[in-house]
Design a protein around this motif. Structure first.
Motif, PDB file in Angstrom:
ATOM      1  N   SER A  13       0.767  -1.238   0.241  1.00 55.12           N
ATOM      2  CA  SER A  13       0.062   0.156  -0.018  1.00 55.12           C
ATOM      3  C   SER A  13       1.038   1.370   0.067  1.00 55.12           C
ATOM      4  O   SER A  13       0.602   2.242  -0.826  1.00 55.12           O
ATOM      5  CB  SER A  13      -0.983   0.131   1.312  1.00 55.12           C
ATOM      6  N   ILE A  14       1.916   1.292   0.713  1.00 55.76           N
ATOM      7  CA  ILE A  14       2.763   2.402   0.773  1.00 55.76           C
ATOM      8  C   ILE A  14       3.222   2.663  -0.472  1.00 55.76           C
ATOM      9  O   ILE A  14       3.391   3.754  -0.867  1.00 55.76           O
ATOM     10  CB  ILE A  14       3.921   2.076   1.752  1.00 55.76           C
ATOM     11  N   LEU A  15       4.029   1.613  -1.134  1.00 57.92           N
ATOM     12  CA  LEU A  15       4.722   1.948  -2.401  1.00 57.92           C
ATOM     13  C   LEU A  15       3.686   2.417  -3.691  1.00 57.92           C
ATOM     14  O   LEU A  15       3.971   3.084  -4.352  1.00 57.92           O
ATOM     15  CB  LEU A  15       5.110   0.437  -2.992  1.00 57.92           C
ATOM     16  N   ILE A  16       2.440   1.653  -3.476  1.00 56.94           N
ATOM     17  CA  ILE A  16       1.294   2.149  -4.552  1.00 56.94           C
ATOM     18  C   ILE A  16       0.920   3.612  -4.150  1.00 56.94           C
ATOM     19  O   ILE A  16       0.730   4.212  -5.125  1.00 56.94           O
ATOM     20  CB  ILE A  16       0.434   0.966  -4.665  1.00 56.94           C
ATOM     21  N   PHE A  17       0.476   3.793  -2.912  1.00 63.60           N
ATOM     22  CA  PHE A  17       0.260   5.323  -2.720  1.00 63.60           C
ATOM     23  C   PHE A  17       1.368   6.229  -2.875  1.00 63.60           C
ATOM     24  O   PHE A  17       1.077   7.487  -3.586  1.00 63.60           O
ATOM     25  CB  PHE A  17      -0.298   5.485  -1.197  1.00 63.60           C
ATOM     26  N   VAL A  18       2.359   5.828  -2.689  1.00 59.48           N
ATOM     27  CA  VAL A  18       3.597   6.782  -3.088  1.00 59.48           C
ATOM     28  C   VAL A  18       3.784   7.014  -4.930  1.00 59.48           C
ATOM     29  O   VAL A  18       3.985   8.190  -5.211  1.00 59.48           O
ATOM     30  CB  VAL A  18       4.883   6.477  -2.519  1.00 59.48           C
ATOM     31  N   LEU A  19       3.534   5.790  -5.358  1.00 60.40           N
ATOM     32  CA  LEU A  19       3.547   5.941  -6.761  1.00 60.40           C
ATOM     33  C   LEU A  19       2.445   6.833  -7.345  1.00 60.40           C
ATOM     34  O   LEU A  19       2.654   7.488  -8.147  1.00 60.40           O
ATOM     35  CB  LEU A  19       3.635   4.526  -7.392  1.00 60.40           C
ATOM     36  N   ALA A  20       1.345   6.705  -6.706  1.00 64.98           N
ATOM     37  CA  ALA A  20       0.041   7.275  -7.396  1.00 64.98           C
ATOM     38  C   ALA A  20       0.270   8.959  -6.919  1.00 64.98           C
ATOM     39  O   ALA A  20      -0.201   9.676  -7.899  1.00 64.98           O
ATOM     40  CB  ALA A  20      -1.134   6.804  -6.528  1.00 64.98           C
ATOM     41  N   GLY A  21       0.853   9.221  -5.856  1.00 65.43           N
ATOM     42  CA  GLY A  21       0.930  10.572  -5.460  1.00 65.43           C
ATOM     43  C   GLY A  21       2.136  11.169  -6.162  1.00 65.43           C
ATOM     44  O   GLY A  21       1.851  12.268  -6.606  1.00 65.43           O
ATOM     45  N   CYS A  22       3.111  10.417  -6.321  1.00 64.60           N
ATOM     46  CA  CYS A  22       4.076  11.057  -7.329  1.00 64.60           C
ATOM     47  C   CYS A  22       3.613  11.332  -9.086  1.00 64.60           C
ATOM     48  O   CYS A  22       4.003  12.170  -9.397  1.00 64.60           O
ATOM     49  CB  CYS A  22       5.434  10.247  -7.323  1.00 64.60           C
ATOM     50  N   LEU A  23       2.876  10.482  -9.436  1.00 65.33           N
ATOM     51  CA  LEU A  23       2.254  10.403 -10.640  1.00 65.33           C
ATOM     52  C   LEU A  23       1.392  11.676 -10.824  1.00 65.33           C
ATOM     53  O   LEU A  23       1.605  12.360 -11.594  1.00 65.33           O
ATOM     54  CB  LEU A  23       1.358   9.245 -11.152  1.00 65.33           C
ATOM     55  N   VAL A  24       0.492  11.848  -9.943  1.00 66.32           N
ATOM     56  CA  VAL A  24      -0.139  12.945  -9.865  1.00 66.32           C
ATOM     57  C   VAL A  24       0.632  14.355  -9.664  1.00 66.32           C
ATOM     58  O   VAL A  24       0.542  15.292 -10.516  1.00 66.32           O
ATOM     59  CB  VAL A  24      -1.427  12.975  -9.065  1.00 66.32           C
ATOM     60  N   ARG A  25       1.444  14.501  -8.633  1.00 63.81           N
ATOM     61  CA  ARG A  25       2.152  15.642  -8.272  1.00 63.81           C
ATOM     62  C   ARG A  25       3.195  16.126  -9.205  1.00 63.81           C
ATOM     63  O   ARG A  25       3.261  17.460  -9.550  1.00 63.81           O
ATOM     64  CB  ARG A  25       3.186  15.310  -6.979  1.00 63.81           C
ATOM     65  N   PHE A  26       3.723  15.147 -10.161  1.00 66.65           N
ATOM     66  CA  PHE A  26       4.732  15.661 -10.892  1.00 66.65           C
ATOM     67  C   PHE A  26       4.380  15.667 -12.424  1.00 66.65           C
ATOM     68  O   PHE A  26       5.200  15.691 -13.450  1.00 66.65           O
ATOM     69  CB  PHE A  26       6.261  14.653 -10.748  1.00 66.65           C
ATOM     70  N   ASP A  27       3.033  15.292 -12.759  1.00 71.05           N
ATOM     71  CA  ASP A  27       2.574  15.371 -14.083  1.00 71.05           C
ATOM     72  C   ASP A  27       2.472  17.020 -14.495  1.00 71.05           C
ATOM     73  O   ASP A  27       1.561  17.581 -13.732  1.00 71.05           O
ATOM     74  CB  ASP A  27       1.192  14.508 -14.022  1.00 71.05           C
ATOM     75  N   THR A  28       2.772  17.273 -15.461  1.00 76.72           N
ATOM     76  CA  THR A  28       2.652  18.475 -16.044  1.00 76.72           C
ATOM     77  C   THR A  28       2.691  18.256 -17.737  1.00 76.72           C
ATOM     78  O   THR A  28       3.404  17.481 -18.151  1.00 76.72           O
ATOM     79  CB  THR A  28       3.656  19.378 -15.721  1.00 76.72           C
ATOM     80  N   GLN A  29       2.146  19.223 -18.453  1.00 80.37           N
ATOM     81  CA  GLN A  29       2.209  19.209 -19.914  1.00 80.37           C
ATOM     82  C   GLN A  29       2.006  20.716 -20.453  1.00 80.37           C
ATOM     83  O   GLN A  29       1.325  21.514 -19.787  1.00 80.37           O
ATOM     84  CB  GLN A  29       1.209  18.328 -20.535  1.00 80.37           C
ATOM     85  N   THR A  30       2.863  21.315 -21.501  1.00 85.24           N
ATOM     86  CA  THR A  30       2.684  22.263 -21.919  1.00 85.24           C
ATOM     87  C   THR A  30       2.582  22.361 -23.185  1.00 85.24           C
ATOM     88  O   THR A  30       3.003  21.578 -23.848  1.00 85.24           O
ATOM     89  CB  THR A  30       3.983  22.898 -21.518  1.00 85.24           C
ATOM     90  N   LYS A  31       1.479  23.409 -23.766  1.00 86.24           N
ATOM     91  CA  LYS A  31       0.934  23.202 -25.211  1.00 86.24           C
ATOM     92  C   LYS A  31       1.051  24.708 -25.639  1.00 86.24           C
ATOM     93  O   LYS A  31       0.822  25.482 -24.747  1.00 86.24           O
ATOM     94  CB  LYS A  31      -0.195  22.531 -25.266  1.00 86.24           C
ATOM     95  N   PHE A  32       1.198  24.985 -27.005  1.00 88.40           N
ATOM     96  CA  PHE A  32       0.952  26.010 -27.554  1.00 88.40           C
ATOM     97  C   PHE A  32      -0.477  26.284 -27.885  1.00 88.40           C
ATOM     98  O   PHE A  32      -0.644  25.446 -29.065  1.00 88.40           O
ATOM     99  CB  PHE A  32       1.980  26.578 -28.539  1.00 88.40           C
ATOM    100  N   ILE A  33      -1.285  27.001 -27.331  1.00 89.96           N
ATOM    101  CA  ILE A  33      -2.533  27.141 -27.873  1.00 89.96           C
ATOM    102  C   ILE A  33      -3.089  28.639 -28.362  1.00 89.96           C
ATOM    103  O   ILE A  33      -2.923  29.487 -27.436  1.00 89.96           O
ATOM    104  CB  ILE A  33      -3.641  26.527 -26.958  1.00 89.96           C
ATOM    105  N   ILE A  34      -3.166  29.116 -29.601  1.00 93.61           N
ATOM    106  CA  ILE A  34      -3.460  30.278 -30.139  1.00 93.61           C
ATOM    107  C   ILE A  34      -2.445  31.148 -29.684  1.00 93.61           C
ATOM    108  O   ILE A  34      -2.807  32.028 -28.864  1.00 93.61           O
ATOM    109  CB  ILE A  34      -4.835  30.612 -29.861  1.00 93.61           C
ATOM    110  N   PHE A  35      -1.218  31.129 -29.982  1.00 91.83           N
ATOM    111  CA  PHE A  35      -0.182  31.894 -29.792  1.00 91.83           C
ATOM    112  C   PHE A  35       0.468  32.280 -28.203  1.00 91.83           C
ATOM    113  O   PHE A  35       1.068  33.156 -28.011  1.00 91.83           O
ATOM    114  CB  PHE A  35      -0.215  33.208 -30.387  1.00 91.83           C
ATOM    115  N   SER A  36      -0.381  31.313 -27.517  1.00 95.25           N
ATOM    116  CA  SER A  36       0.085  31.417 -25.837  1.00 95.25           C
ATOM    117  C   SER A  36       0.414  29.824 -25.311  1.00 95.25           C
ATOM    118  O   SER A  36      -0.079  29.069 -25.945  1.00 95.25           O
ATOM    119  CB  SER A  36      -1.164  31.878 -25.176  1.00 95.25           C
ATOM    120  N   LYS A  37       1.541  30.196 -24.522  1.00 99.67           N
ATOM    121  CA  LYS A  37       1.907  28.834 -23.986  1.00 99.67           C
ATOM    122  C   LYS A  37       0.999  28.601 -22.626  1.00 99.67           C
ATOM    123  O   LYS A  37       0.871  29.261 -21.638  1.00 99.67           O
ATOM    124  CB  LYS A  37       3.479  29.076 -23.354  1.00 99.67           C
ATOM    125  N   ARG A  38       0.315  27.358 -22.612  1.00101.89           N
ATOM    126  CA  ARG A  38      -0.337  27.005 -21.511  1.00101.89           C
ATOM    127  C   ARG A  38       0.195  25.862 -21.001  1.00101.89           C
ATOM    128  O   ARG A  38       0.256  24.644 -21.603  1.00101.89           O
ATOM    129  CB  ARG A  38      -1.792  26.466 -22.029  1.00101.89           C
TER     130      ARG A  38
END
Length: 181
Positions: free
Chosen positions: A14-39
């Motif tokens: 449980s510890i390992l899977i909760f830490v995995l889930a927390g890290c997956l959410v916490r460090f998930d980012t994505q950047t896209k250019f949408i209509i001349f702006s960076k989001r």
């Protein structure tokens, strides 16, 4: 003795899977250019994902404390502890296990509900469908929520063991009366 080792194994998983889930959410980012702006999109854009991170790391910390208790009893007492002194500890562990399972399940359900709004969008509130633009972010959040549900199931099995450890102390003939030692 085997019940304590099984409980320790379930808590470690449980510890390992909760830490995995927390890290997956916490460090998930994505950047896209949408209509001349960076989001840039992160977990902070959805309140339910923030709660999921806190709940996952909190549950992992709680299970770490309980794992240390399990290993302490396995090493020091070899599973032999008087029933009267163990009764109060068993009640506390059982109630805290129930609380952690319900809280993590509730935060997972909230996160999946809010994530479904992100996937499907809602025209009435002019919410766009994010997952068409941020597919990697959405897949990673989906994997994290799945991992968190798996950890909740493991915690439910751990709660079954806590209930067994608690209620084996009581007599089957008289309601909530301790067995003779």
């Amino acid at each position: 003795m085997d019940k304590q080792k099984t409980e320790a194994f379930l808590r470690l998983c449980s510890i390992l899977i909760f830490v995995l889930a927390g890290c997956l959410v916490r460090f998930d980012t994505q950047t896209k250019f949408i209509i001349f702006s960076k989001r840039k999109i992160t977990f902070k854009d959805l309140n339910a994902l923030q709660a999921l991170v806190y709940a996952a790391f909190g549950a992992a910390g709680y299970n770490l404390l309980q794992l240390s208790r399990c290993t302490f009893f396995i090493i020091c007492f070899h599973g032999n502890l008087s029933k009267s002194s163990y009764r109060y500890l068993a009640w506390i562990c059982y109630l805290l296990d129930q609380l952690v399972v319900y809280l993590t399940f509730a935060t997972n359900s909230t996160a999946i509900e809010q994530s479904m709004l992100v996937v499907t969008g809602m025209k009435e509130y002019q919410w766009a469908k994010w997952c068409y633009k941020y597919t990697r972010f959405c897949f990673q959040i989906g994997g994290a929520i799945f991992c968190s549900y798996v950890a909740c199931c493991l915690m439910a099995f751990t709660t079954f063991l806590s209930a067994f450890n608690l209620f084996r102390l009581y007599s089957p003939n008289k309601f909530l009366c301790l067995k003779n030692a």
